[in-house]
Design a protein around this motif. Structure first.
Motif, PDB file in Angstrom:
ATOM      1  N   LEU A   1       0.830  -1.205   0.000  1.00 20.67           N
ATOM      2  CA  LEU A   1       0.000   0.000   0.000  1.00 20.67           C
ATOM      3  C   LEU A   1       0.862   1.251   0.000  1.00 20.67           C
ATOM      4  CD1 LEU A   1      -2.693   1.491   0.247  1.00 20.67           C
ATOM      5  CD2 LEU A   1      -2.564   1.163   2.737  1.00 20.67           C
ATOM      6  N   GLN A   2       1.930   1.238   0.796  1.00 25.14           N
ATOM      7  CA  GLN A   2       2.828   2.395   0.847  1.00 25.14           C
ATOM      8  C   GLN A   2       3.426   2.678  -0.524  1.00 25.14           C
ATOM      9  OE1 GLN A   2       3.854   4.299   3.819  1.00 25.14           O
ATOM     10  NE2 GLN A   2       4.633   5.633   2.210  1.00 25.14           N
ATOM     11  N   ALA A   3       3.862   1.628  -1.205  1.00 26.83           N
ATOM     12  CA  ALA A   3       4.470   1.803  -2.529  1.00 26.83           C
ATOM     13  C   ALA A   3       3.444   2.303  -3.541  1.00 26.83           C
ATOM     14  CB  ALA A   3       5.075   0.479  -2.994  1.00 26.83           C
ATOM     15  N   ALA A   4       2.238   1.719  -3.497  1.00 29.30           N
ATOM     16  CA  ALA A   4       1.200   2.144  -4.447  1.00 29.30           C
ATOM     17  C   ALA A   4       0.780   3.589  -4.201  1.00 29.30           C
ATOM     18  CB  ALA A   4      -0.013   1.219  -4.320  1.00 29.30           C
ATOM     19  N   ALA A   5       0.633   3.963  -2.929  1.00 28.08           N
ATOM     20  CA  ALA A   5       0.247   5.342  -2.606  1.00 28.08           C
ATOM     21  C   ALA A   5       1.331   6.317  -3.029  1.00 28.08           C
ATOM     22  CB  ALA A   5      -0.033   5.468  -1.113  1.00 28.08           C
ATOM     23  N   GLY A   6       2.598   5.954  -2.814  1.00 26.41           N
ATOM     24  CA  GLY A   6       3.695   6.822  -3.219  1.00 26.41           C
ATOM     25  C   GLY A   6       3.737   7.017  -4.720  1.00 26.41           C
ATOM     26  N   SER A   7       3.553   5.940  -5.465  1.00 26.68           N
ATOM     27  CA  SER A   7       3.541   6.028  -6.920  1.00 26.68           C
ATOM     28  C   SER A   7       2.353   6.850  -7.422  1.00 26.68           C
ATOM     29  CB  SER A   7       3.501   4.619  -7.511  1.00 26.68           C
ATOM     30  OG  SER A   7       3.454   4.664  -8.922  1.00 26.68           O
ATOM     31  N   ALA A   8       1.181   6.636  -6.803  1.00 24.02           N
ATOM     32  CA  ALA A   8      -0.008   7.387  -7.200  1.00 24.02           C
ATOM     33  C   ALA A   8       0.168   8.876  -6.923  1.00 24.02           C
ATOM     34  CB  ALA A   8      -1.234   6.858  -6.445  1.00 24.02           C
TER      35      ALA A   8
END
Length: 511
Positions: free
Chosen positions: A458-465
């Motif tokens: 989730l952290q990686a996806a939120a950062g990318s988004a």
């Protein structure tokens, strides 16, 4: 215009810089303190929003009448009164024991700031001769713009060592010094021909500005088609129409329409608004990227904004000579192009990108702000003459309104892109956690931290988004400043009428 060429006028400039620096710093210093205030005073999201918005609304709404009052009743007298109000409101904020008290104090603080900001520029216009004014404008512009990135640095440091009220207590000794030094060093400056305050016009224009700014601020939360948003924006248009109708029928006008027939004033103001849109955009998204995506604490995030301030100070130092050498048109347009390049570089930042990319983008943006803002504001102040307070108030009001509207529109666009890109990463999460993650990247980081190993995805996806959303904001701001550069090249006069390039005295001479 007295005391020209003396050492005293530069001491006066120091007082004005101190005043504008603390007002500018206070716009952003609170951002890093909001989580701590929320915990200490048990504030909900709406109350936290009002801490920020109450200051912005009072700041934007009160500037126009404040500038006129300074012109008519004495810029020193009104400026010192504004500083005293700001000082008292800062102490009240630091001592506030409830959210209602803090919001009221912040509203009063915004009113004090609204008095200070236009009158500092009015003092520069009234005090410095043409030869020295560009240099003075560059210095005070650096103080105004430099306080914005300095806020998170100072706020982060204070919060690491003291309680949340320290972000307000810091204002008290600084403003006290400015008040005492101003009382001693500033010379009274009055426009004998200034009109009386048009109370009806003031109420109408303040209402129009506040409704417009609040409508745009609240729209991302309640929806652009909501009754509140539509009602506020429609009310703003109605009040503005009434204001224009009223101004055509009175002798003592709050705003002289002749100002906008002056090309250097109009397009210099437009350039300043474009710079403000870019600067507000950068300070809105980049700190979130550095903190929530790349994992820096509040103080570390502030330190990583230093290239923005450094570039601004470097460019501000050469802006005056560059303006005299190549003319306002090319100096302002060139600065806007440099800002756009910096914004494009920032749009390339990703969660795993090294700090060098962000630092380069911030440095270029700072260089562009310094190169464009100083000559643009010099063009504005040079044209207003004895109406320095009213003219500076018009420009600063438009800058504040432009920045607020940009944040609202760009914030909505950023939120839409962020939620869209987050997409499937929320699958399988509890509904409450998914809703929190959609609200912001900061909330997503908090949710992820409580999920253990599962939170890494989730952290990686939120950062990318968020990086994708930041790119949209940066490129949108770049488009605004590039449009501003084109308009300046087309319409902004290179020099004031009747001046000779490179004239030794810097005073208008007959060509």
């Amino acid at each position: 215009m007295e005391d020209r060429g003396s050492v005293r006028q530069w001491w006066m400039l120091g007082v004005l810089c101190l005043a504008t620096l603390v007002v500018s710093l206070d716009i952003t210093i609170l951002n890093v303190a909001l989580p701590t205030i929320s915990e200490s005073l048990h504030a909900d999201t709406a109350e936290l929003q009002w801490i920020v918005d109450s200051y912005s609304l009072a700041f934007a709404g009160a500037m126009l009448p404040a500038g006129l009052l300074g012109d008519r009743y004495g810029r020193k007298r009104i400026l010192l009164a504004g500083l005293v109000v700001f000082l008292a409101a800062s102490a009240w904020s630091a001592l506030a024991g409830s959210m209602g008290s803090l919001i009221a104090a912040r509203t009063l603080m915004g009113g004090g700031a609204a008095i200070v900001m236009p009158l500092t520029l009015a003092f520069v216009a009234a005090t410095f001769a043409d030869a020295d004014r560009p240099k003075a404008i560059a210095v005070i512009t650096a103080a105004i713009a430099g306080g914005l990135p300095l806020g998170p640095i100072v706020g982060g440091f204070l919060l690491e060592h003291f309680y949340w009220g320290s972000v307000f207590w810091i204002n008290v000794p600084v403003v006290a010094v400015a008040v005492v030094a101003g009382a001693v060093l500033l010379r009274e400056s009055v426009n004998p021909a200034a009109p009386r305050l048009d109370a009806v016009g003031a109420v109408l224009v303040v209402g129009a500005v506040v409704a417009l700014v609040y409508g745009f601020i609240s729209a991302p939360e309640v929806g652009w088609g909501s009754v509140r948003t539509v009602g506020l924006l429609a009310g703003s248009v109605l009040l503005l129409a009434l204001f224009l109708w009223w101004e055509r029928r009175v002798t003592d006008r709050l705003v002289d329409p002749g100002l906008f027939r002056n090309a250097r004033f109009t397009w210099g103001t437009m350039a300043a608004v474009a710079v403000s849109v870019a600067l507000f955009g950068v300070l809105f998204v980049v700190p979130q990227f550095l903190q929530a995506v790349q994992g820096n604490n509040a103080f570390g995030t502030g330190l990583r904004l230093v290239p923005l301030m450094g570039g601004l100070l470097v460019a501000g130092g050469v802006a005056g000579p560059l303006d005299r050498l190549i003319g306002t048109k090319l100096a302002v347009a060139g600065g806007l192009v440099v800002i756009a390049v910096g914004l494009v570089v920032l749009s390339r930042a990703a969660p795993d990108t090294g700090y060098g990319v962000t630092a380069t983008g911030l440095g270029l943006a700072g260089l562009g702000v310094g190169a464009a803002m100083a000559p643009a504001m010099d063009a504005v102040t040079a044209e207003v003459g004895d109406e320095a307070g009213a003219g500076a108030a018009v420009t600063n009001t438009l800058r504040q309104v432009g920045g607020a509207l940009a944040i609202a529109v760009l914030g909505s666009a950023m939120s839409a892109v962020y939620v869209d890109r987050l997409g499937s990463a929320l699958t399988g999460l509890p509904e409450s956690a998914a809703d929190a993650a959609r609200e912001s990247v900061m909330a997503a980081a908090a949710v992820a931290s409580g999920m253990g190993e599962q939170g890494a995805g989730l952290q990686a996806a939120a950062g990318s988004a968020f990086a994708d959303a930041m790119a949209v904001v940066m490129l949108s701001c770049a488009a605004v400043v590039l449009l501003g550069a084109v308009l300046c090249l087309c319409f902004l006069p290179a020099r004031a009428a009747g001046t000779v390039p490179g004239a030794a005295s810097g005073r208008p001479v007959t060509a």
